[in-house]
Motif scaffolding. Structure first.
Motif, mmCIF file in Angstrom:
data_model
loop_
_atom_site.group_PDB
_atom_site.id
_atom_site.type_symbol
_atom_site.label_atom_id
_atom_site.label_comp_id
_atom_site.label_asym_id
_atom_site.label_seq_id
_atom_site.Cartn_x
_atom_site.Cartn_y
_atom_site.Cartn_z
ATOM 1 N N THR A 31 0.826 -1.204 0.000
ATOM 2 C CA THR A 31 0.000 0.000 0.000
ATOM 3 C C THR A 31 0.860 1.254 0.000
ATOM 4 N N VAL A 32 1.888 1.265 0.851
ATOM 5 C CA VAL A 32 2.775 2.431 0.925
ATOM 6 C C VAL A 32 3.508 2.640 -0.399
ATOM 7 N N LEU A 33 4.046 1.567 -0.971
ATOM 8 C CA LEU A 33 4.776 1.683 -2.224
ATOM 9 C C LEU A 33 3.873 2.127 -3.368
ATOM 10 N N GLN A 34 2.637 1.649 -3.399
ATOM 11 C CA GLN A 34 1.710 2.059 -4.444
ATOM 12 C C GLN A 34 1.422 3.552 -4.375
ATOM 13 N N ILE A 35 1.182 4.055 -3.172
ATOM 14 C CA ILE A 35 0.918 5.488 -3.025
ATOM 15 C C ILE A 35 2.153 6.302 -3.390
ATOM 16 N N LEU A 36 3.323 5.828 -2.965
ATOM 17 C CA LEU A 36 4.562 6.550 -3.271
ATOM 18 C C LEU A 36 4.798 6.676 -4.774
ATOM 19 N N ILE A 37 4.437 5.654 -5.534
ATOM 20 C CA ILE A 37 4.722 5.640 -6.973
ATOM 21 C C ILE A 37 3.569 6.221 -7.784
ATOM 22 N N PHE A 38 2.331 5.909 -7.424
ATOM 23 C CA PHE A 38 1.195 6.281 -8.262
ATOM 24 C C PHE A 38 0.985 7.792 -8.324
ATOM 25 N N LEU A 39 1.189 8.494 -7.212
ATOM 26 C CA LEU A 39 0.933 9.936 -7.219
ATOM 27 C C LEU A 39 1.912 10.695 -8.124
ATOM 28 N N LEU A 41 -7.010 14.607 -8.708
ATOM 29 C CA LEU A 41 -8.147 13.686 -8.653
ATOM 30 C C LEU A 41 -7.744 12.365 -8.000
ATOM 31 N N LEU A 42 -6.590 11.811 -8.397
ATOM 32 C CA LEU A 42 -6.121 10.575 -7.789
ATOM 33 C C LEU A 42 -5.849 10.776 -6.304
ATOM 34 N N SER A 43 -5.255 11.892 -5.948
ATOM 35 C CA SER A 43 -4.999 12.185 -4.538
ATOM 36 C C SER A 43 -6.301 12.248 -3.750
ATOM 37 N N LEU A 44 -7.317 12.883 -4.318
ATOM 38 C CA LEU A 44 -8.615 12.966 -3.654
ATOM 39 C C LEU A 44 -9.246 11.583 -3.493
ATOM 40 N N LEU A 45 -9.174 10.768 -4.539
ATOM 41 C CA LEU A 45 -9.738 9.411 -4.466
ATOM 42 C C LEU A 45 -9.007 8.568 -3.419
ATOM 43 N N GLN A 82 -3.076 6.599 7.274
ATOM 44 C CA GLN A 82 -2.979 6.520 5.817
ATOM 45 C C GLN A 82 -3.536 7.777 5.165
ATOM 46 N N SER A 83 -4.604 8.338 5.722
ATOM 47 C CA SER A 83 -5.137 9.605 5.209
ATOM 48 C C SER A 83 -4.129 10.730 5.390
ATOM 49 N N ILE A 84 -3.460 10.746 6.539
ATOM 50 C CA ILE A 84 -2.431 11.758 6.786
ATOM 51 C C ILE A 84 -1.278 11.575 5.804
ATOM 52 N N PHE A 85 -0.908 10.329 5.548
ATOM 53 C CA PHE A 85 0.169 10.030 4.609
ATOM 54 C C PHE A 85 -0.159 10.564 3.213
ATOM 55 N N VAL A 86 -1.362 10.287 2.718
ATOM 56 C CA VAL A 86 -1.767 10.745 1.388
ATOM 57 C C VAL A 86 -1.800 12.268 1.326
ATOM 58 N N THR A 87 -2.331 12.905 2.355
ATOM 59 C CA THR A 87 -2.447 14.363 2.361
ATOM 60 C C THR A 87 -1.079 15.028 2.403
#
Length: 359
Positions: free
Chosen positions: A18-26, A40-44, A306-311
């Motif tokens: 999960t962490v690696l996917q967020i790190l790469i996808f954004l 949009l991806l960040s919001l989703l 995880q929400s804090i991480f994405v934000t």
């Protein structure tokens, strides 16, 4: 292999994925599509993480970490598909408003990072004071560690000076920051309300922010990077993918992300131990600390981490180099200002602590 061990391995692998996917996808979306697609991806991802955290809060099943793994590639495909042709106006408006929210949140991130950094530094200072009473070996080791921290901070500032002080204003700010740090350190020693462990940690914090102020622009993400899609034969494109990932993931942003998340995590662990009066009892309240307000806050922070991480990650990716520089200077002076207030309002310690702080 025991079932619980296998389940623990699967759960840990899922969380790492999960962490690696967020790190790469954004950054992948930001560099290959557009800023609106990235938002949009960040919001989703943020909305998904909120739902995931709420399910953990009320359900608490460890299977949730495994069940959410396919969601991130699915949201990435949704985002790519939405921007492959004409974009719906509602999606553009939602992405725009999410970008404004992230932009308006900049002062809040600076306040949280500054206060968390100071909280961790003070906690390390308290731990150091406790270890001093264990023997002279601990005292010598802590003094050597503090000296090494001072030297590392000074070396980092000297190395970063040409880039961090490229303009008269930035050089003035650097001089004011260093002067304030030195004066506050001596004032804290004179008042016997700080020690070398705490002040050396503050020196490292200042040096870290000065380094980020002078980081090379070439290391910051370049939106012009293009990605070569993987075709049917994946092997010839593995090197292309590896090069893309290494060039797309912004190194200064990763450093800032790791630092900010680490200090927030440790600060959330320290918060339940802070208090006075009825909270000072070793057993807490009713035989435990669960009823304490700071413990509830810590539980919420860890549940929605995880929400804090994405934000936090999305906010750092949106900042250009000039914006990051000014927010770093604000972080330095905010942290020093809070430290100065703490030095003035904190209560005096006992004689042993005073002697250690002065020595």
């Amino acid at each position: 292999m025991a079932p619980w061990l296998l389940w623990h391995a699967l759960s840990s692998t899922a969380r790492l994925s999960t962490v690696l996917q967020i790190l790469i996808f954004l950054p992948l979306t930001l560099s290959t599509l557009s800023k609106s697609a990235f938002l949009l991806l960040s919001l989703l991802l943020f909305l998904h993480s909120l739902i995931h955290g709420t399910l953990i809060l009320f359900w608490g099943s460890p299977a949730l970490s495994i069940m959410q793994v396919p969601m991130h590639p699915f949201l990435l495909l949704v985002c790519f598909n939405a921007f492959s042709e004409g974009v719906h106006p509602w999606l553009t408006m939602a992405a725009s408003w999410w970008g404004k929210i992230l932009h308006w949140s900049s002062p809040g991130f600076i306040v949280m990072e500054g206060m968390s950094s100071l909280l961790v530094a003070q906690r390390l200072g308290q731990v150091g004071k406790e270890l001093v009473g264990e023997g002279e070996g601990y005292q010598f080791g802590l003094l050597v560690a503090a000296a090494a921290a001072y030297v590392a901070s000074a070396w980092s500032i000297v190395v970063s000076y040409p880039a961090a002080a490229a303009s008269p204003l930035s050089s003035t700010l650097l001089g004011v920051a260093l002067t304030s740090l030195i004066f506050l350190t001596f004032i804290g020693f004179a008042l016997r309300r700080t020690n070398v462990i705490e002040s050396s940690c503050l020196a490292l914090i200042v040096a870290y922010n000065v380094w980020l102020c002078g980081v090379d622009d070439a290391l910051v993400i370049d939106p012009a990077l293009s990605y070569t899609p993987l075709l049917s034969n994946i092997l010839p494109h593995l090197q292309t993918l590896a090069n893309f990932v290494s060039n797309t993931l912004p190194k200064p942003v990763l450093f800032a992300l790791v630092y900010r998340l680490v200090v927030l995590h440790f600060a959330s662990r320290i918060l339940p131990t802070i208090g006075a009066d009825s909270w000072e009892d070793e057993s807490g309240v009713n035989g435990g600390w669960e009823g304490r307000p700071t413990s509830k806050l810590t539980h919420l922070l860890l549940t929605y981490r995880q929400s804090i991480f994405v934000t936090v990650y999305s906010h750092l990716l949106l900042l250009d180099h000039s914006s990051q520089v000014w927010w770093r200077w604000m972080n330095i002076f905010f942290t020093l200002a809070i430290w100065s207030i703490e030095l003035l309002v904190s209560s005096d310690d006992d004689a042993v602590t005073k002697e250690w702080k002065v020595d």
